[in-house]
Write a protein that holds these residues in place. Structure first.
Motif, short mmCIF file in Angstrom:
data_model
loop_
_atom_site.label_atom_id
_atom_site.label_comp_id
_atom_site.label_asym_id
_atom_site.label_seq_id
_atom_site.Cartn_x
_atom_site.Cartn_y
_atom_site.Cartn_z
N LEU A 262 -5.36 17.77 2.60
CA LEU A 262 -5.04 16.41 3.04
C LEU A 262 -3.55 16.22 2.86
O LEU A 262 -3.01 16.50 1.78
CB LEU A 262 -5.82 15.38 2.20
N ALA A 263 -2.87 15.79 3.91
CA ALA A 263 -1.42 15.52 3.83
C ALA A 263 -1.20 14.05 4.17
O ALA A 263 -1.75 13.55 5.16
CB ALA A 263 -0.66 16.41 4.79
N LEU A 264 -0.41 13.37 3.35
CA LEU A 264 -0.24 11.92 3.48
C LEU A 264 1.22 11.53 3.48
O LEU A 264 2.03 12.10 2.72
CB LEU A 264 -0.85 11.21 2.25
N ALA A 265 1.56 10.55 4.31
CA ALA A 265 2.87 9.90 4.20
C ALA A 265 2.64 8.41 4.39
O ALA A 265 2.00 7.99 5.37
CB ALA A 265 3.83 10.43 5.25
N VAL A 266 3.12 7.62 3.45
CA VAL A 266 2.85 6.18 3.46
C VAL A 266 4.15 5.43 3.14
O VAL A 266 4.89 5.80 2.22
CB VAL A 266 1.77 5.83 2.40
N HIS A 267 4.41 4.39 3.92
CA HIS A 267 5.54 3.50 3.61
C HIS A 267 5.05 2.41 2.68
O HIS A 267 4.01 1.79 2.94
CB HIS A 267 6.07 2.83 4.88
N ILE A 268 5.81 2.14 1.63
CA ILE A 268 5.47 1.05 0.72
C ILE A 268 6.48 -0.08 0.96
O ILE A 268 7.68 0.11 0.77
CB ILE A 268 5.54 1.50 -0.76
N ASP A 269 5.95 -1.20 1.46
CA ASP A 269 6.77 -2.39 1.72
C ASP A 269 7.93 -2.08 2.68
O ASP A 269 9.00 -2.70 2.58
CB ASP A 269 7.33 -2.94 0.39
N GLY A 270 7.73 -1.12 3.54
CA GLY A 270 8.76 -0.78 4.53
C GLY A 270 10.01 -0.16 3.95
O GLY A 270 10.95 0.15 4.68
N LYS A 271 10.06 0.03 2.64
CA LYS A 271 11.31 0.48 2.01
C LYS A 271 11.25 1.90 1.50
O LYS A 271 12.21 2.66 1.62
CB LYS A 271 11.62 -0.41 0.79
N VAL A 272 10.13 2.26 0.89
CA VAL A 272 10.03 3.57 0.24
C VAL A 272 8.94 4.37 0.94
O VAL A 272 7.80 3.91 1.05
CB VAL A 272 9.69 3.42 -1.26
N ARG A 273 9.30 5.55 1.42
CA ARG A 273 8.31 6.39 2.09
C ARG A 273 7.91 7.49 1.10
O ARG A 273 8.76 8.25 0.62
CB ARG A 273 8.92 6.98 3.36
N LEU A 274 6.60 7.54 0.83
CA LEU A 274 6.10 8.52 -0.14
C LEU A 274 5.20 9.53 0.56
O LEU A 274 4.51 9.19 1.53
CB LEU A 274 5.29 7.81 -1.24
N ILE A 275 5.20 10.77 0.04
CA ILE A 275 4.30 11.78 0.58
C ILE A 275 3.49 12.38 -0.57
O ILE A 275 3.89 12.31 -1.74
CB ILE A 275 5.05 12.91 1.34
N ASP A 276 2.36 12.97 -0.19
CA ASP A 276 1.52 13.66 -1.17
C ASP A 276 0.62 14.62 -0.37
O ASP A 276 0.48 14.48 0.85
CB ASP A 276 0.66 12.65 -1.96
N ASN A 277 0.04 15.58 -1.05
CA ASN A 277 -0.89 16.48 -0.37
C ASN A 277 -1.70 17.22 -1.41
O ASN A 277 -1.32 17.29 -2.58
CB ASN A 277 -0.13 17.47 0.53
N GLY A 278 -2.80 17.79 -0.96
CA GLY A 278 -3.60 18.62 -1.87
C GLY A 278 -4.78 19.21 -1.14
O GLY A 278 -5.20 18.73 -0.08
N LEU A 279 -5.30 20.30 -1.72
CA LEU A 279 -6.48 20.96 -1.17
C LEU A 279 -7.71 20.08 -1.40
O LEU A 279 -7.89 19.55 -2.49
CB LEU A 279 -6.71 22.27 -1.90
N LEU A 280 -8.56 19.97 -0.38
CA LEU A 280 -9.79 19.19 -0.54
C LEU A 280 -10.75 19.86 -1.52
O LEU A 280 -11.53 19.20 -2.20
CB LEU A 280 -10.52 19.08 0.80
N SER A 281 -10.68 21.19 -1.57
CA SER A 281 -11.68 21.92 -2.35
C SER A 281 -11.41 21.91 -3.84
O SER A 281 -12.20 22.41 -4.63
CB SER A 281 -11.76 23.37 -1.84
N LYS A 282 -10.27 21.34 -4.25
CA LYS A 282 -9.98 21.25 -5.67
C LYS A 282 -10.85 20.12 -6.26
O LYS A 282 -10.97 19.05 -5.64
CB LYS A 282 -8.50 20.91 -5.86
N PRO A 283 -11.47 20.34 -7.44
CA PRO A 283 -12.31 19.28 -7.99
C PRO A 283 -11.53 17.98 -8.18
O PRO A 283 -10.37 18.02 -8.65
CB PRO A 283 -12.74 19.85 -9.34
N PRO A 284 -12.12 16.82 -7.82
CA PRO A 284 -11.39 15.54 -7.87
C PRO A 284 -10.80 15.27 -9.24
O PRO A 284 -9.69 14.75 -9.35
CB PRO A 284 -12.47 14.50 -7.52
N GLN A 285 -11.51 15.63 -10.31
CA GLN A 285 -11.03 15.29 -11.66
C GLN A 285 -9.81 16.11 -12.06
O GLN A 285 -9.06 15.74 -12.97
CB GLN A 285 -12.16 15.42 -12.71
N GLU A 286 -9.55 17.24 -11.35
CA GLU A 286 -8.42 18.09 -11.74
C GLU A 286 -7.08 17.55 -11.28
O GLU A 286 -6.05 17.87 -11.84
CB GLU A 286 -8.59 19.49 -11.11
N ARG A 287 -7.05 16.74 -10.24
CA ARG A 287 -5.84 16.18 -9.65
C ARG A 287 -4.94 17.25 -9.09
O ARG A 287 -3.91 17.61 -9.59
CB ARG A 287 -5.07 15.32 -10.63
#
Ligand code: AMP
Length: 287
Positions: A262-287
């Motif tokens: 999953l790859a994500l890019a999100v604008h927060i309040d139009g000012k700060v653009r943040l990205i994140d990503n990770g494998l779906l198959s990784k256990p949710p609790q592991e982060r």
């Protein structure tokens, strides 16, 4: 620790290191260090004798209406942090020395840069590929370390290194997160308290996607839609992209499997653009 400002000085300094047999590693950064940067320096130190960090807020990878002017900077703090690490030298060029009058060359990775961040930041990766090529030529490292936080960037650099036969081994380092899951980023410094809560929508969106995958959901569109709803349920959020992609090709997938990311890019309040990503198959609790 050496603080070097001029490409020629770096050349000479590295050449002397190399004469004494040192294997050289480079960690390119834009400064305002956090534990994510430090983790890459420590990873580099495991693979090489001499770690060189570059600190350069590269203007050519920012678009006209992006946050170049607001990008956080604190040179003194950065130097204090570097001195506590196994870093032998830091290269801090001024933009005029990297892009002198008459500069007109660009390195472009054609296909990998079209989607994800490349869609809304059309010149970003040409700026990245060009500056990284310059840094590779100036430092001539044996190894270069980049974070998986910027997953598309890592893929673009790997592609460029292979395509141009650059004699550098590229190593990726895992994403370092705050205790609550937020991926560390220099840009987090530009989030105020309420935006900080909204910023968590990315990492919790990733956890949600992993939970759905673990429960057996394989329909990428369904997972993506659930993550979109989740992110938009937070105030101040605007989605740039929510994409389920193959970890190798970075192409969108329809049916999720263990290599889907999953790859994500999100604008927060139009000012700060943040990205994140990770494998779906990784256990949710592991982060
Ligand atoms: P930047 O200074 O943001 O351009 O990042 C410099 C390097 O640090 C890039 O290779 C990034 O991918 C990496 N990086 C940034 N944030 C993180 C993080 N939270 N965890 C691991 N690496 C990171």
């Amino acid at each position: 620790m050496e603080i070097l400002h001029k490409p020629d000085d770096v050349h000479q300094w590295v050449r002397a290191q190399r004469r004494s047999g040192a294997v050289i590693g480079l960690v390119p950064t834009m400064g305002f260090f956090h534990d994510g940067h430090l983790s890459l320096m420590r990873l580099a130190a495991k693979h090489v004798d001499t770690v060189v960090v570059s600190l350069f807020v590269n203007p050519t990878q920012f678009g006209p209406n992006e946050d170049l002017d607001r990008y956080p900077r604190d040179f003194e703090r950065d130097m204090l942090m570097l001195r506590r690490e196994e870093v032998a030298a830091v290269f801090v060029p001024r933009p005029e020395l990297m892009y002198p009058p008459g500069f007109q060359t660009e390195v472009q990775v054609l296909h990998l840069t079209k989607n994800l961040c490349g869609r809304t930041r059309p010149n970003h990766f040409a700026g990245v590929a060009t500056v990284v090529t310059k840094l590779f030529n100036i430092v001539q490292p044996d190894v270069a370390v980049f974070g998986e936080k910027d997953y598309q960037q890592l893929a673009v650099i790997r592609r460029m290194v292979a395509d141009l036969n650059l004699p550098v081994r590229v190593i990726g380092g895992p994403i370092v997160r705050e205790d609550d899951g937020l991926a560390m980023s220099s840009r987090n410094a530009n989030l105020d308290r309420s935006h900080r809560v909204s910023a968590l929508s990315l990492s919790t969106g990733l956890t949600l996607a992993r939970e759905l995958y673990q429960k057996g959901e394989r329909d990428a569109a369904a997972i993506g839609a659930a993550v979109q709803r989740h992110i938009l349920s937070f105030p101040h959020t605007a989605i740039d992209y929510v994409s389920l992609i193959d970890s190798k090709s970075l192409e969108p997938v329809q049916e999720a499997d263990n290599d889907t990311r999953l790859a994500l890019a999100v604008h927060i309040d139009g000012k700060v653009r943040l990205i994140d990503n990770g494998l779906l198959s990784k256990p949710p609790q592991e982060r």
